[in-house]
Design an enzyme around this catalytic site. Structure first.
Site, mmCIF file in Angstrom:
data_model
loop_
_atom_site.group_PDB
_atom_site.id
_atom_site.type_symbol
_atom_site.label_atom_id
_atom_site.label_comp_id
_atom_site.label_asym_id
_atom_site.label_seq_id
_atom_site.Cartn_x
_atom_site.Cartn_y
_atom_site.Cartn_z
ATOM 1 N N PHE A 33 32.425 44.995 42.311
ATOM 2 C CA PHE A 33 32.778 44.368 41.038
ATOM 3 C C PHE A 33 33.855 45.178 40.336
ATOM 4 O O PHE A 33 33.724 46.377 40.119
ATOM 5 C CB PHE A 33 31.549 44.267 40.139
ATOM 6 C CG PHE A 33 31.822 43.646 38.791
ATOM 7 C CD1 PHE A 33 32.245 42.334 38.699
ATOM 8 C CD2 PHE A 33 31.653 44.376 37.627
ATOM 9 C CE1 PHE A 33 32.499 41.751 37.459
ATOM 10 C CE2 PHE A 33 31.889 43.811 36.387
ATOM 11 C CZ PHE A 33 32.308 42.485 36.297
ATOM 12 N N GLY A 34 34.946 44.505 39.980
ATOM 13 C CA GLY A 34 36.024 45.136 39.221
ATOM 14 C C GLY A 34 36.093 44.569 37.818
ATOM 15 O O GLY A 34 36.067 43.341 37.637
ATOM 16 N N TYR A 35 36.167 45.441 36.806
ATOM 17 C CA TYR A 35 36.200 44.978 35.420
ATOM 18 C C TYR A 35 37.325 45.648 34.618
ATOM 19 O O TYR A 35 37.450 45.431 33.419
ATOM 20 C CB TYR A 35 34.854 45.232 34.735
ATOM 21 C CG TYR A 35 34.430 46.691 34.756
ATOM 22 C CD1 TYR A 35 34.778 47.556 33.721
ATOM 23 C CD2 TYR A 35 33.690 47.208 35.818
ATOM 24 C CE1 TYR A 35 34.385 48.881 33.735
ATOM 25 C CE2 TYR A 35 33.302 48.524 35.844
ATOM 26 C CZ TYR A 35 33.648 49.371 34.806
ATOM 27 O OH TYR A 35 33.274 50.696 34.837
ATOM 28 N N GLY A 36 38.134 46.475 35.317
ATOM 29 C CA GLY A 36 39.276 47.130 34.675
ATOM 30 C C GLY A 36 40.531 46.841 35.463
ATOM 31 O O GLY A 36 40.832 45.688 35.783
ATOM 32 N N SER A 37 41.255 47.882 35.830
ATOM 33 C CA SER A 37 42.528 47.690 36.530
ATOM 34 C C SER A 37 42.362 47.083 37.922
ATOM 35 O O SER A 37 43.308 46.493 38.453
ATOM 36 C CB SER A 37 43.287 49.014 36.629
ATOM 37 O OG SER A 37 42.552 49.967 37.371
ATOM 38 N N GLU A 115 36.880 56.740 41.881
ATOM 39 C CA GLU A 115 35.964 56.511 40.771
ATOM 40 C C GLU A 115 34.903 57.595 40.602
ATOM 41 O O GLU A 115 34.549 57.945 39.479
ATOM 42 C CB GLU A 115 35.266 55.148 40.953
ATOM 43 C CG GLU A 115 36.203 53.975 41.156
ATOM 44 C CD GLU A 115 37.031 53.643 39.926
ATOM 45 O OE1 GLU A 115 36.779 54.222 38.855
ATOM 46 O OE2 GLU A 115 37.949 52.815 40.035
#
Length: 214
Positions: A33-37, A115
């Protein structure tokens, strides 16, 4: 969630618990899941991308960044996720499917370095929801309060001032914020995100003020 995905979630949780991320490459697929860049700049190979959400988290710009969007002398602010005590919050983004041993191994290695090792994020597995598929387990990287780079709550005034002025190896902090807001407005026009949109508005005001003074 299907029996297959429940089984997959258990295996991922076990790999996280034992810190054996290499074992994930033995799975048929892994979703991230990606929620930024990552939403607009995924720099790893993937087989599929789906727009959707996870539940029970707020996205907040309470994580400092001293490399990609800022410097040690002037840290930037990037997104992390905070648990919502009521479990009613929703955070929208994209889920990326990594398929096969090579794609999974390369993707997880890259994300773990970026990360976890460099930014101190923790890894969990959460249910990802979309209109395109039943709920699926997805890896989620978040910065907790134990993270050295976690700033804690800051006012919109403080955050907008920092973001308007910070810049790092990947470019200005404003690009990170503005492209995220632009993506959400384009793909999820009916979704309200007070924190993201108010921060964007105030940061643009700060930039206009800086430009008018120069």
């Amino acid at each position: 969630m299907s029996e297959k995905n429940i089984s997959c979630m258990k295996k991922i949780n076990e790999a996280i618990r034992l810190n054996q991320f290499d074992d994930l490459s033995n799975l048929e697929e892994v979703w991230v899941f990606g929620y930024g860049s990552l939403i607009w700049r995924p720099v790893f190979r993937y087989s599929e991308k789906i727009v959707g959400k996870i539940r029970g988290f707020h996205r907040r710009f309470y994580q400092s960044d001293m490399t990609y969007r800022g410097t040690p002398e002037f840290p930037a602010r990037v997104a992390t996720l905070l648990k919502d005590p009521t479990a009613e919050a929703e955070t929208y983004g994209c889920a990326f499917k990594l398929s096969g041993k090579n794609e999974i191994s390369a993707g997880i290695k890259y994300l773990h370095t970026r990360e976890v090792e460099k930014a101190g994020y923790s890894v969990t597995v959460e249910e990802f929801h979309s209109c395109e598929s039943p709920p699926i387990p997805a890896l989620v990287y978040t910065a907790t309060t134990e993270n050295y780079y976690f700033t804690g709550k800051q006012s919109m005034e403080e955050l907008s001032d920092i973001i308007a002025n910070a810049s790092g190896l990947a470019g200005p902090n404003t690009e990170y914020l503005f492209r995220l807001a632009e993506w959400q407005r384009e793909f999820l026009p009916l979704v309200e995100d007070d924190h993201l949109y108010e921060l964007t508005r105030m940061t643009k005001e700060k930039i206009s003020k800086i430009e008018s003074e120069n």
